[in-house]
Design an enzyme around this catalytic site. Sequence first.
Site, PDB file in Angstrom:
ATOM      1  N   ASP A  65       0.790  -1.289  -0.148  1.00 52.23           N
ATOM      2  CA  ASP A  65       0.089   0.144  -0.049  1.00 52.23           C
ATOM      3  C   ASP A  65       0.894   1.310   0.159  1.00 52.23           C
ATOM      4  O   ASP A  65       2.112   1.077   0.006  1.00 52.23           O
ATOM      5  CB  ASP A  65      -0.854   0.011   1.304  1.00 52.23           C
ATOM      6  CG  ASP A  65      -0.236   0.045   2.478  1.00 52.23           C
ATOM      7  OD1 ASP A  65       0.994  -0.158   2.490  1.00 52.23           O
ATOM      8  OD2 ASP A  65      -0.917   0.498   3.678  1.00 52.23           O
ATOM      9  N   GLU A 110       3.542   1.522   2.363  1.00 49.90           N
ATOM     10  CA  GLU A 110       4.802   0.392   2.075  1.00 49.90           C
ATOM     11  C   GLU A 110       4.717  -0.350   3.234  1.00 49.90           C
ATOM     12  O   GLU A 110       5.909  -1.193   3.470  1.00 49.90           O
ATOM     13  CB  GLU A 110       6.216   1.431   2.165  1.00 49.90           C
ATOM     14  CG  GLU A 110       5.814   2.332   0.944  1.00 49.90           C
ATOM     15  CD  GLU A 110       7.232   3.202   0.736  1.00 49.90           C
ATOM     16  OE1 GLU A 110       7.827   3.551   1.800  1.00 49.90           O
ATOM     17  OE2 GLU A 110       7.551   3.014  -0.248  1.00 49.90           O
TER      18      GLU A 110
END
Length: 616
Positions: free
Chosen positions: A205, A208
């Site tokens: 996402d 990270e």
Amino acid sequence: MRLLPSSCAGALSLLCSLAIAAPTELKARDLSSFIASERAIALQGALNNIGPDGSAVPGAGAGFVVASPSKANPDYFYTWSRDSALTLKMIIDEFILGNTTLQTIIEQYIHAQAVLQTVSNPSGTFLPDGVGLGEPKFMVDGTRFNGPWGRPQRDGPALRAIALMTYSNWLIKNGQFAEAKTKIWPIIANDLSYVGQYWNQSGFDLWEETYASSFFTIQNQHRALVEGAQLAHDLGVTCTGCDQAPEVLCFLQSFWNGKYIVSNINVNNGRTGLDGNSILGAISTFDIDAYCDSPTLQPCHSQSLANFKVLTDTFRNLYTINAGIPEGQGVAVGRYAEDVYMGGNPWYLITTAAAEFLYDAVAQWKARHVLTVDETSLAFFKDIYPEVTVREYKSGNANSPFAQIMDAVTAYADSYVAIAEKYIPSNGSLSEQFNRDTGTPLSAIDLTWSYAAFITMSQRRAGQYPSSWGSRNALPPPTTCSASSTPGIYTPATAAGAPNVTSSCQVSITFNINATTYYGENLYVIGNSSDLGAWNIADAYPLSASAYTQDRPLWSAAIPLNAGEVISYQYVRQEDCDQPYIYETVNRTLTVPACGGAAVTTDDAWMGPVGSSGNC
């Protein structure tokens, strides 16, 4: 009672206007002054972080956006595809609004991204299948970053395409059709091919951290494909992958759980799923022409509004600095309630994004001249306009319920900006976060994304909206979703400066090694091939511990290598606390199969000394 005169003149006129003005008007006026000042500071702050002339980032290549000048605790001195694209989208919008001095930076970014698309990296190569476009970050000179990271991240190509399509549309409207078609479209086409081919595969996402299907990513991927189809039509070219837009839109509906948007699905990480991800997705796909019941989940959509309330309310009692702030007034907003990074604090960019979200919604209601309150959105409106009921409100005079609700939502948006103002230092610098207990700025200094987010919020408050990206014309989602995919077509954008790379025949080699490690220790594979770093430890290939268990301490990486190549390799341990690397005591060899041969998987075990934590 002494009455104020009906008119004032001369030196007393300002005092008169201040006396007549209501307190709320004075408050808005003060906030407007702050925003105007901070907007200029924020633009310069962003420009300071862009090479080659950015004063805060010496060594950055032309057109590369550096996340932050910070090189330690945390080290953000890299260029991220996501942060860069969001920043350039802001800069392109500022250019279109009249700041023509920004065009050189835009042109430098175009060249930098054309080259960057072709750089082989730990996520893969550009050719033949575009998989390397999912690499999230690079060194500030545009070379590959080989460290362990959350990869791939699939939002970057979509966001870059969106930024470049905005500029392309401006070029077309201003008589530069050929520039858009021959120079910029090939970059966009590669990114859209990637989206169409890989949208239904998980990735990390925007924070990270979570490997899943991300709302922010999917929402931007849909926008990119819809906008790409229209631009391709305008340019007389074909958009490979844009046919996937209805399927992406269908999948986007999966994130609503009946109460709020679950920002990451297809994962079980113990979180509620309430995440600033969902606000950032809505504002980056905002369309002033959109209908509020659009399945693109615009800011004015009932589900988006319900989600906004539930999400922001989670932070009211979470942070000390929010203590005592009632519902219906802005608060400091962070990523998600379970956050522990740097202590789990509010972020400037998410707090200003909350304001931008509300400004967007007001703009959409005013553009449609109607607001529909339903059971889903009722709780959101009750906080700021208690008299509201489930019904349709049509625009009327300044005292109409519609106008009163618009004023209430705008004031609510302003209250989020006021929170940001309270915790922005006097010099206007924007870090990544501010302390949840004291409000003191912390984490990375001069975060480019924080600056960009402040400016886009300022644009919306000033009534400056990007052109529609075509949400009204988007094909509806099918009745039943399908995990489909369109194979991409990838070609280096040589007209924009990309090298004319070619595809060699490669075979996937999966390097598996059993190696017990401690937390903070990493493993690499290094070898004679350029894909393995050519024995240069700085370019060694990082292994992933995603399948590591106590029973099988597996580190692994699937790496495409040239067919028929004889590979010499060994594994290397990267220790914590700046301790030296530890190399295996053996050299290993393998021969890559001929072109068309089957993939190979090694089954290695660490041979040599092991390390221990430095406990720093």
